[in-house]
Each structure stands twice: as structure tokens, then as C-alpha cells.
Design an enzyme around this catalytic site. Sequence first.
Site, mmCIF file in Angstrom:
data_model
loop_
_atom_site.group_PDB
_atom_site.id
_atom_site.type_symbol
_atom_site.label_atom_id
_atom_site.label_comp_id
_atom_site.label_asym_id
_atom_site.label_seq_id
_atom_site.Cartn_x
_atom_site.Cartn_y
_atom_site.Cartn_z
ATOM 1 N N GLY A 11 -10.093 107.915 99.385
ATOM 2 C CA GLY A 11 -11.087 107.590 100.397
ATOM 3 C C GLY A 11 -11.317 106.091 100.459
ATOM 4 N N GLY A 14 -12.135 104.534 96.772
ATOM 5 C CA GLY A 14 -10.950 104.594 95.927
ATOM 6 C C GLY A 14 -9.892 103.600 96.369
ATOM 7 N N GLY A 138 -22.623 100.134 91.174
ATOM 8 C CA GLY A 138 -23.426 98.993 91.581
ATOM 9 C C GLY A 138 -23.440 98.834 93.082
ATOM 10 N N SER A 140 -22.303 98.072 96.359
ATOM 11 C CA SER A 140 -20.951 97.772 96.848
ATOM 12 C C SER A 140 -20.585 98.660 98.030
ATOM 13 C CB SER A 140 -19.933 97.994 95.722
ATOM 14 O OG SER A 140 -20.154 99.240 95.085
ATOM 15 N N LYS A 193 -30.177 106.887 94.343
ATOM 16 C CA LYS A 193 -30.405 105.954 95.467
ATOM 17 C C LYS A 193 -29.887 106.536 96.785
ATOM 18 C CE LYS A 193 -25.925 104.607 95.650
ATOM 19 N NZ LYS A 193 -25.011 104.476 96.798
ATOM 20 N N ASP A 246 -28.296 98.529 93.938
ATOM 21 C CA ASP A 246 -27.610 99.575 94.698
ATOM 22 C C ASP A 246 -28.540 100.186 95.743
ATOM 23 O OD1 ASP A 246 -25.412 101.054 95.364
ATOM 24 O OD2 ASP A 246 -25.289 102.169 93.484
ATOM 25 N N VAL A 281 -17.874 112.575 102.915
ATOM 26 C CA VAL A 281 -18.897 113.276 102.158
ATOM 27 C C VAL A 281 -20.177 112.444 102.124
ATOM 28 C CG1 VAL A 281 -19.544 114.169 99.884
ATOM 29 C CG2 VAL A 281 -17.208 114.481 100.731
#
Length: 347
Positions: A11, A14, A138, A140, A193, A246, A281
Site C-alpha cells: 500500500g 509500505g 510517528g 508521517s 489517534k 501523530d 483501509v
Amino acid sequence: MKQKVAVLGAGSWGTALAKVLVENGHEVTIWGNHPEQLAKINQEHINQPYLPNILLPEELVAEADLAKCVQNVDAVLFVVPTKAIRSVAKQLVEVMTSQPVIIHASKGLEQGSHKRLSEVLAEEIPANKRQDIVVLSGPSHAEEVAVKDITTITAASKNEDYARYVQELFMNDYFRVYTNDDVIGVETGAALKNIIALGSGAIHGLGFGDNAKAAIMTRGLAEISRLGVAMGADPLTFIGLSGVGDLIVTCTSEHSRNWRAGDLLGKGHKLEEVLENMGMVVEGVSTTKAAYELSRQLEIEMPITEAIYATLYEGKNVQDVAKNMMLREGKSEKEFSLGGNFLCHNK
């Protein structure tokens, strides 16, 4: 030192992490389930559905055969959806030919068991089949990492040597990694989060402004901290990258699929319609259920999570839920202290 790394999950996240690893000089193979997608990565060096218009390194190899992907690797990076972690780990054990470091960059809690993902991996991959399990998490967005935007995240492990190993694996001039020994805090911050991001998106969809956004993020952090500490986390972790960091990035950006899903819910779309149209997802939906059940089990008050649960799973109207939240009984803001004792059970 050049390492051989298998990335499980093709995805957006990854692929972005695989790109970082290749650019750092490592030998990287990425595994996925869609042959056409993998063929485009190998032949055209693109992953258009997930990272549009990003040219991937030619050295990145995509592989549909898990056994080939993980043959003699030094590290395995899990970046699959939470619901697939256990099943993929079971498959991995059957085909591993080395004893790699296991890293995971997924964010969620397992449904039913409410377990953190490192716990799931530890159950399915015996200690004699691996080195350590390290959490990578974190603030990102994959889209920004892919274009080398400055990013800072955390590698968490009780074993400092393995946290440093992952730090060195990923660190470069645009991707900075800090180490942390609070695995529980890093994982719970990463998972929870996404719930608050759904709420932040819904606030936007309802037409509310910055005041409301600040409120849900701040009180959301209080909820995350209460539950995380009850699970054994260090409270200070939640004012770091995998906590407030995050939370900020996920609650304020259209890059966040959880924020986008919440925004659509706030605008009146049905959950089934939202999930069908997202194309990826939305981890916050399942995490809301797990966190709600876990908070009941541990007797931790989480009003925002309860409100989002009522919207997602009980069919409550978003606007009514938001109004009822505001009309709750008045309370003191000092529900917890970041000092020596963390008062997480105050209701």
C-alpha cells in the site's frame, strides 16, 4: 551496512518505506497480493493506486511469492492492515529461512482480543524464529515521505540495540528516526489517534472551525493518555512524536484517510458508503470498536471515543452526538498529571 529487507504490504505506507530503504542502499523486496500492481512496480516503477505520480527506484523488487520475498532476509517490515497481521505472521513463520528482526509500521488494535500488534506478532512468531520486534511509528504521511518531505518518527523496543538497528536502517537527510523504549505507549498512541482523526474530520464535515478542531485534539489526547497509561504506557510518550505528533498530522490533513472518512460522515454520508469509496483501509473504524470495548473493560472514561462509537456502530446522528458531547456535566480539566503519579481513573 547494506541489509536485506522484506516489506510486507504494497500500500502507500509500505511503498513509501520501501522507497526510503532502497534509497538508503538496502536490498528491498516488497510483497503484495495483486499481481498487476506488482508488475507495474517491477516494470514501470510506479504504484499508481497508492502513490500517484511517484517514480519508484528501479532497484525495488515486487514479489507475490512470500517465501521468495523473505528468503535469507535480515529484517521483515510489516505494513499490512491490522486485521491481516496475525494471518500474515502465520504465513511468514512457515516460509522463513533466517532469523530476522521483525518491524511493524501498522497502526491499530486487534479486534476481539484488543491486543497491540507487537503482542500479536510475538504470539505468532516464536522467539527462536526472530530477533526482536520493533515498532516504527510517528507523524508521517506516505505521500510526503515519498517526495522526501522532512519527517521524524520513532523506533520503539525494550531492547535499545534493536531500536538503534531500525533507526540506522531508515535514517537519512529527510527521514529522521528517534528511539524509544516505551513500546506500549508508541503503539497505543499510533492506534488511538485514528479514532480522534475520525472525529476531527467529522467536526470539519459538520462545518465547525478551528476552535472545535483544537478542542477535539486536546481532549482526544487526554483520552489516549488515560487508556494508554492504564495499559502500562509511560505518560511522557504521549507528548512525543507517536502521541501528540501523530495526532496533529492525522487530525489536520486531507492526506489522512481517517480524517477524510470522518469528514464524509460529518457531511451526512453513511459509513458503508464511505468505506466503499475510500479505496483503502480506514483503521480508525475498527480501532474505535476495540478501544471502546477496552475502555469499558478497564473502566476508563473516553467520551469522544464513545461518541464516535455511537455514530459508527449505533447509527446515531453525528450532529446530535456532537451536541450531546458539549452538554455533558461540567468537569475540571486537571484529569491527569504528567508528574510521578498519573491519575487516569478520574471520572
